[in-house]
Each structure stands twice: as C-alpha cells, then as structure tokens.
Design a protein around this motif. Structure first.
Motif, PDB file in Angstrom:
ATOM      1  N   SER A   8       1.057  -1.271  -0.061  1.00 48.72           N
ATOM      2  CA  SER A   8       0.022  -0.294  -0.209  1.00 48.72           C
ATOM      3  C   SER A   8       0.739   1.465  -0.155  1.00 48.72           C
ATOM      4  O   SER A   8       2.054   1.185   0.725  1.00 48.72           O
ATOM      5  N   THR A   9       0.507   2.770  -0.522  1.00 44.97           N
ATOM      6  CA  THR A   9       1.150   3.693  -0.561  1.00 44.97           C
ATOM      7  C   THR A   9       0.640   4.416   0.067  1.00 44.97           C
ATOM      8  O   THR A   9       0.939   5.789  -0.075  1.00 44.97           O
ATOM      9  N   LYS A  10      -0.612   3.951   0.931  1.00 52.40           N
ATOM     10  CA  LYS A  10      -1.309   4.903   1.807  1.00 52.40           C
ATOM     11  C   LYS A  10      -1.068   4.826   3.303  1.00 52.40           C
ATOM     12  O   LYS A  10      -0.558   3.353   3.366  1.00 52.40           O
ATOM     13  N   ALA A  11      -1.473   5.194   4.265  1.00 57.74           N
ATOM     14  CA  ALA A  11      -1.389   4.665   5.519  1.00 57.74           C
ATOM     15  C   ALA A  11      -2.564   5.692   6.139  1.00 57.74           C
ATOM     16  O   ALA A  11      -2.634   6.298   7.579  1.00 57.74           O
ATOM     17  N   ASP A  12      -3.207   5.134   5.307  1.00 52.62           N
ATOM     18  CA  ASP A  12      -4.592   5.928   5.908  1.00 52.62           C
ATOM     19  C   ASP A  12      -5.460   4.968   6.755  1.00 52.62           C
ATOM     20  O   ASP A  12      -6.570   5.282   7.297  1.00 52.62           O
ATOM     21  N   TYR A  13      -5.387   3.590   7.288  1.00 51.51           N
ATOM     22  CA  TYR A  13      -6.373   2.630   7.986  1.00 51.51           C
ATOM     23  C   TYR A  13      -4.866   1.712   8.666  1.00 51.51           C
ATOM     24  O   TYR A  13      -4.379   1.165   8.180  1.00 51.51           O
ATOM     25  N   VAL A  14      -4.094   2.407   9.496  1.00 49.49           N
ATOM     26  CA  VAL A  14      -2.827   2.090  10.642  1.00 49.49           C
ATOM     27  C   VAL A  14      -3.884   0.904  12.144  1.00 49.49           C
ATOM     28  O   VAL A  14      -4.580   1.485  13.017  1.00 49.49           O
ATOM     29  N   LEU A  15      -2.891  -0.169  12.103  1.00 50.75           N
ATOM     30  CA  LEU A  15      -3.190  -0.467  13.923  1.00 50.75           C
ATOM     31  C   LEU A  15      -2.001  -0.152  14.382  1.00 50.75           C
ATOM     32  O   LEU A  15      -1.020  -0.093  13.831  1.00 50.75           O
ATOM     33  N   HIS A  16      -2.294  -0.056  15.423  1.00 50.22           N
ATOM     34  CA  HIS A  16      -1.169   0.678  16.503  1.00 50.22           C
ATOM     35  C   HIS A  16      -1.089   0.259  17.791  1.00 50.22           C
ATOM     36  O   HIS A  16      -2.503   0.098  18.313  1.00 50.22           O
ATOM     37  N   GLY A  17       0.178  -0.018  18.140  1.00 53.70           N
ATOM     38  CA  GLY A  17      -0.126  -0.322  19.667  1.00 53.70           C
ATOM     39  C   GLY A  17       1.576  -0.643  20.698  1.00 53.70           C
ATOM     40  O   GLY A  17       2.609  -0.567  19.779  1.00 53.70           O
TER      41      GLY A  17
ATOM     42  N   PHE B  93      -1.108  16.931  12.533  1.00 51.28           N
ATOM     43  CA  PHE B  93      -0.819  15.955  12.650  1.00 51.28           C
ATOM     44  C   PHE B  93      -0.964  15.134  13.871  1.00 51.28           C
ATOM     45  O   PHE B  93      -2.615  14.748  14.096  1.00 51.28           O
ATOM     46  N   VAL B  94      -0.886  13.187  13.295  1.00 50.01           N
ATOM     47  CA  VAL B  94      -1.614  12.428  14.245  1.00 50.01           C
ATOM     48  C   VAL B  94      -0.525  11.521  14.939  1.00 50.01           C
ATOM     49  O   VAL B  94       0.176  11.511  14.282  1.00 50.01           O
ATOM     50  N   ILE B  95      -0.669  11.778  16.760  1.00 49.46           N
ATOM     51  CA  ILE B  95       0.415  11.223  16.781  1.00 49.46           C
ATOM     52  C   ILE B  95      -0.452   9.697  17.809  1.00 49.46           C
ATOM     53  O   ILE B  95      -1.286   9.878  18.258  1.00 49.46           O
ATOM     54  N   LEU B  96       1.316   9.266  16.976  1.00 49.40           N
ATOM     55  CA  LEU B  96       0.345   7.259  17.598  1.00 49.40           C
ATOM     56  C   LEU B  96       1.171   7.488  18.819  1.00 49.40           C
ATOM     57  O   LEU B  96       2.127   7.067  18.398  1.00 49.40           O
ATOM     58  N   SER B  97       0.954   6.666  19.902  1.00 52.28           N
ATOM     59  CA  SER B  97       2.311   6.642  21.422  1.00 52.28           C
ATOM     60  C   SER B  97       1.187   5.186  22.277  1.00 52.28           C
ATOM     61  O   SER B  97       0.163   4.206  21.835  1.00 52.28           O
ATOM     62  N   GLY B  98       2.433   4.570  23.159  1.00 52.69           N
ATOM     63  CA  GLY B  98       1.649   3.583  23.633  1.00 52.69           C
ATOM     64  C   GLY B  98       1.822   3.870  25.019  1.00 52.69           C
ATOM     65  O   GLY B  98       2.239   4.733  25.931  1.00 52.69           O
TER      66      GLY B  98
ATOM     67  N   LEU C 247      -8.194   7.231   8.493  1.00 50.93           N
ATOM     68  CA  LEU C 247      -7.844   8.767   8.183  1.00 50.93           C
ATOM     69  C   LEU C 247      -8.902   8.774   7.168  1.00 50.93           C
ATOM     70  O   LEU C 247      -9.176   8.087   5.674  1.00 50.93           O
ATOM     71  N   ASP C 248      -9.158  10.373   6.554  1.00 56.02           N
ATOM     72  CA  ASP C 248      -9.729  10.708   5.296  1.00 56.02           C
ATOM     73  C   ASP C 248      -8.370  11.254   4.295  1.00 56.02           C
ATOM     74  O   ASP C 248      -6.903  11.497   4.303  1.00 56.02           O
ATOM     75  N   GLU C 249      -8.625  11.112   3.252  1.00 59.85           N
ATOM     76  CA  GLU C 249      -7.557  11.850   2.385  1.00 59.85           C
ATOM     77  C   GLU C 249      -6.898  13.470   3.038  1.00 59.85           C
ATOM     78  O   GLU C 249      -5.618  13.616   2.496  1.00 59.85           O
ATOM     79  N   HIS C 250      -6.985  13.814   3.201  1.00 60.62           N
ATOM     80  CA  HIS C 250      -6.064  15.197   4.290  1.00 60.62           C
ATOM     81  C   HIS C 250      -5.837  14.842   5.698  1.00 60.62           C
ATOM     82  O   HIS C 250      -4.726  15.340   6.085  1.00 60.62           O
ATOM     83  N   GLY C 251      -5.376  13.319   5.606  1.00 66.67           N
ATOM     84  CA  GLY C 251      -4.611  12.653   7.158  1.00 66.67           C
ATOM     85  C   GLY C 251      -5.781  13.107   8.471  1.00 66.67           C
ATOM     86  O   GLY C 251      -5.077  13.552   9.269  1.00 66.67           O
ATOM     87  N   LYS C 252      -7.009  13.620   8.268  1.00 72.56           N
ATOM     88  CA  LYS C 252      -7.868  13.382   9.179  1.00 72.56           C
ATOM     89  C   LYS C 252      -8.885  12.247  10.075  1.00 72.56           C
ATOM     90  O   LYS C 252      -9.458  12.071   9.314  1.00 72.56           O
ATOM     91  N   PRO C 253      -8.427  12.128  11.213  1.00 73.32           N
ATOM     92  CA  PRO C 253      -8.949  10.968  12.365  1.00 73.32           C
ATOM     93  C   PRO C 253     -10.412  10.569  11.768  1.00 73.32           C
ATOM     94  O   PRO C 253     -11.386  12.657  11.451  1.00 73.32           O
ATOM     95  N   THR C 254     -11.076   9.786  11.271  1.00 71.89           N
ATOM     96  CA  THR C 254     -12.141   9.437  10.399  1.00 71.89           C
ATOM     97  C   THR C 254     -12.884   8.557  11.629  1.00 71.89           C
ATOM     98  O   THR C 254     -14.490   8.345  11.805  1.00 71.89           O
TER      99      THR C 254
END
Length: 635
Positions: A114-123, A513-518, A608-615
């Motif tokens: 994928s060239t996108k990162a609009d559906y990300v699993l994290h933890g 900005f989206v910040i992912l943390s654990g 995320l949407d195409e602008h990088g905002k969380p949906t």
C-alpha cells in the motif's frame, strides 16, 4: 520433547517487515541455512511476477541451529494490488511447512503493498504473563474476516515488544532450554558477580533471585537521597526484575518465544516441577512456587494464541521501535542512571545485549538501509566469533549508533522517533529526567515534517499525556525519586518540551498531525489546537496501550477523575503548564460511565481521510469488542 536433531526447520516468521513499491523485506529464523527461491504472485490470475534466490539474502548464524535471514528484495513491485508470496525452501514450500499462517481459502500468504497509511493498526506493551488477553490475536481474527482490499495498510508496534526486565518463571525456563536447543552463544563477563553464562545458569538465584545478582550503585543525585542511611540503589530499577534477562542468548530466545509457537513444542514445560521446584540445590519458596503455577496458566493461554500472531505478522507490514522494556525499565531516564549503568561493566553488557537483540529482531527490518556495510561487518565479526572482545566492540558501536529512527514514505508520511538513545540530558541535576530527544534529533524531526500537509508521528511515550499523572511524576522528581513513578514524559524537560511545541507552531509544518503512542498501559484520544491562533493546525494525540497489559485499578480511575476535575480545557491550571499555548479536548469513548481513559488490553485502529484527519479512532480489545473514541462536536 524435541531434541536439536529434530527441530522444526522454520523457528519463527516469516514477518513481513517492510512493503513499498520498490522494496519487500521479510524476517525469519530457521534451524538450517535457508536456500531455495522466493516468488511473488499476482493474486488475480496467480501469475508469477517476481522471483529471487534465497541464498542471496543476508543471513546471520546466531547459534549452531539458528539462522536469522533478512530477505530484502528490490524491484518495481505492483502497488495497491492483491499479491501473494511463498518461500520454496530445501524442505518444501513455506505455506506447507507452516500451514497455520494461511487465512482460510488461501494457498499462499497474501499482501498488499500500500502507498497509503489511512488504515493503521498500532499499539505497544505486550507482556506474555499479564492476565489480560492478547489483542494481536483479536486483530488476526478480525483480519481473517476481511477482504484483502479492506486490510490495514500497516501495523505499528511502538515499544515494549518484549519485557526483558519482567520475565515469568516458566518463560525463563523455556528460554534456558531454547539456548541449548539452538546452540546459542556462550558469554563471559568481567568485573561481575558471575564469570560466565554457565555460572549464571547454575546459580541458586537463577529463578526469581536475579535482583540479588544485578549491579547496584551509590545514589548521590539528590540531597534527600544523601540523607538516607542506605543509598545502595539497584541500577536496574524495575520493581519486578527477579528474572531480568542478562545474556544476549536470553534476549534472542525471548523474541523467538513471543513471536512463534514452534519452539514451545520443543521444551519440557514441567522441567522444574519434576525437580520439586529445585534449582542448583535451592528450592523455591512456597510463594514463588505458587507464582510459577499462576504464571504457567497464563503463559499456556498466551502460547495458544501464537499461531494467530505468526499469521498476522506474515500478512501485514509490521514496523517496530523500542521503548524501555525492550532493554530494561527506565532505560536512559536520567543522566545519573546512564552514568551508573554505563560505568559498570556488567550492566553495560546487559543493556548492550538488549540492543544487539533489538537490532537483530526489530531494528534491522524497519529500514535495512540504515545499517551500512561497516555496521554489518562489526555485527558479523561478533556472530562469527562470539567472544567478550567482539561482543564489547559491537556493543560500543551500538551505543554510538544514531539511526534507529526511520520514515515510512506512505501518504501520509509516517515518522518513527527514537526517544531512547538520543536524549536531551539535564544539566542541572543528575537525577532529573532527560528530554526524550536532544536538540539535533529534534531538528532532524522537524526537517522530516517540513512542507508536508499531513503526517503520522510515532512516539513511544505520548507527547501530550494525562496532565495529573505528569504532575505526580514532577512531584516525585522534586523529591529526588524520578524512577519510582517513571517520570518520563515530553513535558518533563524544559528544552525538549519548548522545542517540541515550537515545531507544532511552525508555519511550514503540516496542517494535520496524528501522534500514535503507547507506553502507559491505557488508551485515550485528544484533539488539540493552538489557543491563540485562528489558523491552528489539527493535532491528534492517539494512545493505545497495551497489547497485553493494563494499568492498576482503581488507581487509574482516580487519576482519570482528578485529571478531568483539575485540567479541563477551561481550567486556569492549564496556564501554569508548559503546554499552555495548546487547548486540549479529550474524546469520550462510547462506553458506559464518564471515564476517558480506557483500561483494557487492546490494539488501536485508526482510519484517516485523504487530508490526514481521523474519520475513526477506535481500539479492538483482547476480548474482540470495539471501543470508539467519539469525535468532539464543535460549538
């Protein structure tokens, strides 16, 4: 029980580590050198689109029967298209050797570059013997029901992939057996209470007593500490370090046991019970025996989920970064801790062993190009001739290495930060918490953000955490005890805090900005804006922790309630904090009650949407339920 002569060929993996239109990277461990062919297929017509010889892949022999292979393939790959792959080894196809890595109706493992990162699993934070269920298992079972086009673009594991400082007794016993089964390297020590790994293994305190072997130092960092009659302080500050990993072989074996079920079938799970809980003539106390039994029940459940975890890793590009428990609790928290740890040969070796294992099992696959030929030459010299000298040379090289961070060039760009090894040391007090990144690292970070309209930042510790808990941490720091409550947050150090806030207010940095943390063992989501600017960027702090861990209750409930009471967006107390320029609004989870901190093992799901905002900001719990952090309605 298996012997070294009849070990499985595939010990761990394959883990899909990186997937871009120009590069595919897999990590796997086998009991013999890997040979044969890798083939990539177009899933629509099963046509072969790429193949490569496995003998050409970079491989490192770690033990007499343990070979780590980083299969790094470079090609003009098809992006955003359903693909499948297989390894045709000297013992047959990987899909036949490890059939449980296939989803239903699959003949081969499948993937999408994928060239996108609009559906990300994290933890983060996966403690095998914590009683909570493993959220990675829940993620795998959800993906099993998804069409390949609906799958996440990537999985980001943001720290504490192992707990090297907090190991269950049955797990340590399994580690000890794996070392023999795989013929992992021996190790000698200097200026240490034990001469070599054999003496450690025969030591009466091998189980639940390693805190008596680990080194101490005299803490003179604070005037209150100097008043204490006993200032002999453990360097390894974890409150549960009775089974702290010591040798490189122990660290490496731990990774194999938490990522794959293969070796668990090869060990004698009742070995110590068979000897009436006696090791080297010392019998475990009744309380430790009961702890062993309790841990054993949880570990058995954990192991039953490992086939799912192995399958998940084989299908979803999986990226990683360290936090403290991958090496040891409070790793580099203060300059006083660093001075004590790195001036002691024994603790320096232990920490270095954790770094070697981290590179081999995590760091190498994130961005292979970060590790040049000089790096690989130093590493290879150690593995080809494991001696105290080659080991110490490699460890010293790792201590000066500054490329653990990396960037994933998707849309949005994912910037993964090293918040452990390039710290902004306090100049005022030895035991004052260091900043999580120094000035040079912060400037490099800002450079990655320039002229981007959207970005995902991965920071192991939340950049914007629970203010009341941070206040408690500051109080303990003032009393000279920052290690007691892990006084580790971005706002603890004035230099790094102010530089970070300046980055967010720079006019040429992203709009979203989206910040992912654990790290913290609970989950929450914040929407953040600049207080005094109309054209404020949108900042989202999203925290999910842990995969298999939780915060103590009812303490978290008290902290949650007090934080909402004292630090609401309109509270004047906010103007007394370093983040006074920001207005932080806390999202409500769609759960009963008023709590905003969710305390359950879970894996984060971000869309995320195409602008990088969380949906959609949500977590999938280890019990297979979904909790969403609801959008904040603007008035």
């Amino acid at each position: 029980m298996m012997t070294p002569e009849n070990l499985p060929f595939v010990i761990a993996g394959p883990i899909l580590r990186k997937a871009t239109p120009s590069q595919l990277v897999f990590w796997l461990v086998t009991s013999e050198p890997l040979s044969g062919q890798f083939t990539l297929f177009h899933s629509i017509d099963d046509g072969e689109i790429y193949s490569a010889n496995l003998e050409d892949c970079q491989s490192i022999q770690v033990g007499t029967q343990a070979y780590v292979t980083l299969a790094d393939f470079r090609f003009d790959f098809l992006a955003n298209t359903a693909l499948s792959y297989d390894f045709e080894t000297q013992y047959g196809k990987l899909s036949k050797l490890v059939p449980h890595i296939l989803y239903r109706d699959e003949n081969r493992p499948s993937l999408i570059i994928s060239t996108k990162a609009d559906y990300v699993l994290h933890g983060s934070c996966r403690n095998p013997h914590h009683p909570s269920p493993d959220a990675l298992v829940a993620a795998d079972k959800k993906i099993e029901l998804q069409a390949i086009e609906q799958r996440p673009d990537l999985l980001m594991m943001s720290g504490d992939q192992i707990y090297a400082d907090h190991v269950a007794g049955p797990t340590l016993d399994a580690i000890d057996q794996v070392i023999d089964l795989l013929g992992l390297p021996k190790e000698t020590f200097v200026d240490s209470p034990i001469q070599d790994c054999n003496e450690l293994r025969q030591h009466p305190e091998f189980y639940y007593g390693r805190d008596k072997i680990l080194p101490h130092y005299v803490d003179d960092g604070h005037w209150l500490t100097r008043l204490l009659p006993h200032r002999n302080t453990p360097i390894f500050s974890s409150r549960e370090c009775e089974n702290h990993l010591v040798t490189f072989s122990e660290f490496f074996a731990m990774y194999l046991l938490v990522w794959s079920p293969s070796l668990w079938a090869a060990i004698n799970s009742s070995r110590l019970q068979d000897k009436a809980f006696t090791h080297s003539g010392k019998k475990l106390s009744p309380s430790w025996q009961q702890k062993w039994r309790d841990e054993k029940a949880i570990i058995d459940e954990f192991v039953s989920g490992l086939p799912n975890v192995q399958r998940l890793f084989a299908h979803i590009p999986t990226y990683m970064i360290f936090d403290d428990h991958d090496v040891t609790d409070d790793w580099n928290l203060t300059i006083g801790w660093e001075k004590a740890a790195y001036e002691n040969p024994f603790s320096k070796r232990i920490i270095g062993n954790g770094l070697i294992a981290y590179w081999l099992c995590q760091g190498w696959g994130n961005e292979p190009d970060n590790f040049n030929q000089e790096f690989l030459d130093v590493a290879t010299k150690y593995f080809e001739s494991a001696s105290a000298n080659t080991q110490d040379i490699f460890i010293q090289y790792l201590y000066s290495f500054e490329r653990w961070h990396y960037t994933i060039h998707t849309s949005p760009k994912v910037v993964v930060l090293d918040t452990r090894t390039r710290r902004w040391r306090s100049e005022s007090r030895m035991n004052k918490p260091s900043g999580l990144m120094d000035w040079e690292a912060m400037i490099e970070f800002q450079h990655e953000l320039m002229h981007q309209d959207k970005v995902i930042i991965v920071s192991a510790a939340p950049m914007f955490g629970v203010k009341f808990i941070e206040t408690l941490q500051k109080g303990m720091t003032t009393l000279g005890q920052p290690l007691v409550i892990d006084a580790e947050n971005w706002m603890a150090h004035p230099g790094s805090a102010n530089t970070l806030l300046s980055i967010f207010t720079h006019t040429k940095t992203p709009t979203n900005f989206v910040i992912l943390s654990g790290d913290v063992h609970y989950s929450f989501a914040y929407d953040i804006k600049l207080r005094f600017r109309k054209s404020s960027p949108n900042i989202y702090q999203i925290t999910c922790s842990g995969f298999k861990n939780q915060f103590p209750e009812p303490l978290l409930g008290i902290c949650d309630h007090t934080d909402r009471l004292l630090y609401s967006p309109r509270s004047p107390l906010n103007f007394l904090t370093k983040r006074k320029r920001l207005k932080i609004k806390k999202r409500d989870p769609n759960t009963p009650g008023v709590r905003r901190l969710v305390n359950t093992s879970a894996i984060g799901e971000l869309k995320l949407d195409e602008h990088g905002k969380p949906t959609r900001i949500s977590i999938l719990t280890g019990k297979h339920t979904e909790i969403e952090f609801l959008p904040i309605e603007e008035k």
